[in-house]
Write a protein that holds these residues in place. Structure first.
Motif, mmCIF file in Angstrom:
data_model
loop_
_atom_site.group_PDB
_atom_site.id
_atom_site.type_symbol
_atom_site.label_atom_id
_atom_site.label_comp_id
_atom_site.label_asym_id
_atom_site.label_seq_id
_atom_site.Cartn_x
_atom_site.Cartn_y
_atom_site.Cartn_z
ATOM 1 N N LEU A 246 28.537 -62.222 -7.868
ATOM 2 C CA LEU A 246 29.858 -62.044 -7.273
ATOM 3 C C LEU A 246 30.932 -62.398 -8.290
ATOM 4 N N SER A 247 31.842 -61.458 -8.530
ATOM 5 C CA SER A 247 32.931 -61.711 -9.483
ATOM 6 C C SER A 247 34.084 -60.768 -9.209
ATOM 7 N N CYS A 248 35.267 -61.161 -9.676
ATOM 8 C CA CYS A 248 36.448 -60.276 -9.646
ATOM 9 C C CYS A 248 36.661 -59.686 -8.248
ATOM 10 N N LEU A 249 36.726 -60.546 -7.234
ATOM 11 C CA LEU A 249 36.749 -60.070 -5.850
ATOM 12 C C LEU A 249 38.102 -60.254 -5.175
ATOM 13 N N GLY A 250 39.160 -60.526 -5.955
ATOM 14 C CA GLY A 250 40.454 -60.762 -5.338
ATOM 15 C C GLY A 250 41.546 -59.786 -5.698
ATOM 16 N N ASP A 251 41.283 -58.861 -6.613
ATOM 17 C CA ASP A 251 42.329 -57.936 -7.040
ATOM 18 C C ASP A 251 42.477 -56.797 -6.045
ATOM 19 N N ARG A 252 43.445 -55.941 -6.282
ATOM 20 C CA ARG A 252 43.800 -54.905 -5.315
ATOM 21 C C ARG A 252 43.029 -53.600 -5.500
ATOM 22 N N GLY A 253 42.083 -53.574 -6.411
ATOM 23 C CA GLY A 253 41.250 -52.395 -6.581
ATOM 24 C C GLY A 253 40.251 -52.260 -5.450
ATOM 25 N N SER A 254 39.632 -51.085 -5.350
ATOM 26 C CA SER A 254 38.607 -50.870 -4.338
ATOM 27 C C SER A 254 37.287 -51.477 -4.817
ATOM 28 N N PRO A 255 36.355 -51.743 -3.899
ATOM 29 C CA PRO A 255 35.093 -52.385 -4.282
ATOM 30 C C PRO A 255 34.265 -51.523 -5.234
ATOM 31 N N THR A 256 33.555 -52.210 -6.122
ATOM 32 C CA THR A 256 32.622 -51.568 -7.051
ATOM 33 C C THR A 256 31.286 -52.289 -6.966
ATOM 34 N N TYR A 257 30.217 -51.516 -6.850
ATOM 35 C CA TYR A 257 28.884 -52.097 -6.863
ATOM 36 C C TYR A 257 28.114 -51.551 -8.059
#
Length: 434
Positions: A246-257
């Motif tokens: 889990l990382s970089c989960l607060g920015d306004r971009g859409s989710p990436t897996y």
């Protein structure tokens, strides 16, 4: 699929935790890392583990411990023109101690800026090569006049320990889901205080509900932390059936897996399914670069561990700069990321194989209260269609996620249909999905 909405206050609580941890100067070792784990221990009962300097961990060796008290560059009038106290990114992380007077020309090779973003301080490290340096905005660098400067980095690099925090939530099964966060960066809000805040709240929420699977949370230094954990816990690795970094989960971009090395593991399919039904998203194949999934997915382990972010590392301009600050992450997007994690874990928890106990033609669902009985509609409601799909595919070989993928319906609807059919005696469970 609309993800389950977390309470509005939960996003604010996560942002408050990010705000609380933001000023701490963390590194891959040292008191800043321990202080951060101590704060997290107030929320979740983490076990703290330490491995001494010099310990071999596969092809690596645990480094010396780094701590810093102060650092500055002062002009001839004694004014600090670069000051660690104003922002901890001003010092190259893991800088060796320095105390000397230098000319600007002597100092410049040790100064780092970002000309493309002249008002941002870059983040630089020197973990495994003894060096020292300062980071500053490009405008600051350009404004430095010739002359002599007093340079001080009041740090220590000495034998000590590598530290990590660990929390195991046991379930009915000893099969584990690994949730791993690198927790070593200093004042960078998205990378990775956001991931840590989501993980802590995920642990707290999972602790309040029944669990089929067990969940192991790791708060570790990047790279060397996962290597050390794997080296010290080889007897536990076989229990890990699924995992997320889990990382970089607060920015306004859409989710990436980012898929695991296997590419088609259950965690890969679950994450892809959830994101596909929840709006804009990106799915990328595994590459051996990024965060600690590289170590978990190394060929000797080949664990089914993917990586969940919003905008991936290195793909936003603010990455590894002072612009990755408290304004860059939002409570709304932290909450959305938490809900995405929960939805993915719900698939892992509830996937299973069933057998239709009335396999010869369709059973009469109406008399069991499972069918509306109103004929002539051009389309069935999704729940009624899900009932038919589950009955048709429940031959003991297909899992619920298989059925959701083939039908195009959301997993939670398929799971609800299976539960309803089981309650009326039309289905029986025959096993979990490996």
């Amino acid at each position: 699929m609309e993800l389950t909405v977390a309470p509005v206050s939960l996003g604010a609580e996560m942002h408050a935790l990010v705000t609380d941890l933001y000023p701490i100067c963390r590194s891959i070792t040292g008191d800043g890392f321990r202080k951060t784990l101590g704060r997290l221990q107030q929320l979740v009962p983490l076990e703290i583990h330490e491995v001494p300097t010099g310990t071999p961990v596969f092809d690596w060796t645990v480094p010396r411990e780094w701590n810093i008290r102060d650092a500055w560059v002062a002009n001839s009038r004694g004014e600090r023109v670069i000051d660690f106290q104003s922002h901890n990114l001003h010092v190259v992380n893991y800088s060796t101690p320095v105390r000397k007077r230098m000319t600007l020309s002597e100092l410049r090779p040790h100064l780092f800026s970002n000309p493309e973003h002249p008002d941002w301080i870059p983040y630089r490290t020197s973990y495994y090569k003894e060096s020292w340096g300062f980071c500053l905005t490009h405008r600051q660098l350009q404004a430095l006049p010739d002359g002599e400067y007093d340079v001080c980095i009041d740090s220590t690099l000495a034998p000590g320990n590598l530290t990590w925090g660990e929390f195991l939530l046991p379930g009915e099964s000893s099969d584990e889901v690994l949730l791993s966060c690198h927790s070593c960066h200093p004042s960078l809000a998205n990378d990775n205080l956001a991931g840590m805040a989501v993980a802590i709240n995920l642990a707290r929420r999972l602790a309040e509900r029944p669990r089929r699977l067990s969940y192991r949370f790791l708060f570790i230094p990047g790279t060397i932390g996962s290597i050390a954990w794997l080296a010290q816990n080889q007897d536990k690795v076989d229990r890990i059936k699924h995992g997320l970094v889990l990382s970089c989960l607060g920015d306004r971009g859409s989710p990436t897996y980012k898929r695991s090395r296997r590419g088609d593991a259950l965690i890969d399919r679950a994450a892809s399914h959830v994101l596909r039904h929840s709006g804009d998203h990106t799915i990328i194949d595994f590459v051996p670069y990024g965060y600690d999934e590289r170590q978990y997915c190394s060929p000797g382990f080949d664990l089914a561990v993917g990586c969940l972010t919003r905008t991936p590392n290195g793909k936003y301009p603010e990455y590894h700069t002072s612009a990755d600050n408290l304004e860059f992450v939002s409570p709304e997007h932290l909450a959305h990321s938490l809900c995405a994690c929960e939805a993915i874990l719900d698939v892992l928890e509830n996937d299973g194989r069933y057998r239709n106990l009335n396999p010869h033609c369709e059973p009469q669902l109406g008399r069991r209260g499972l069918y509306s009985g109103v004929a002539g509609k051009s389309e069935l409601p999704s729940m009624e269609l899900a009932l038919l799909w589950v009955l048709n595919q429940s031959d003991g070989d297909h899992g619920l996620l298989d059925i959701a993928e083939r039908s195009g319906l959301e997993f939670n609807v398929i799971h609800a249909a299976a539960s309803a059919l089981k309650a009326t005696g039309l289905l029986e469970p025959v096993g979990e999905v490996a």
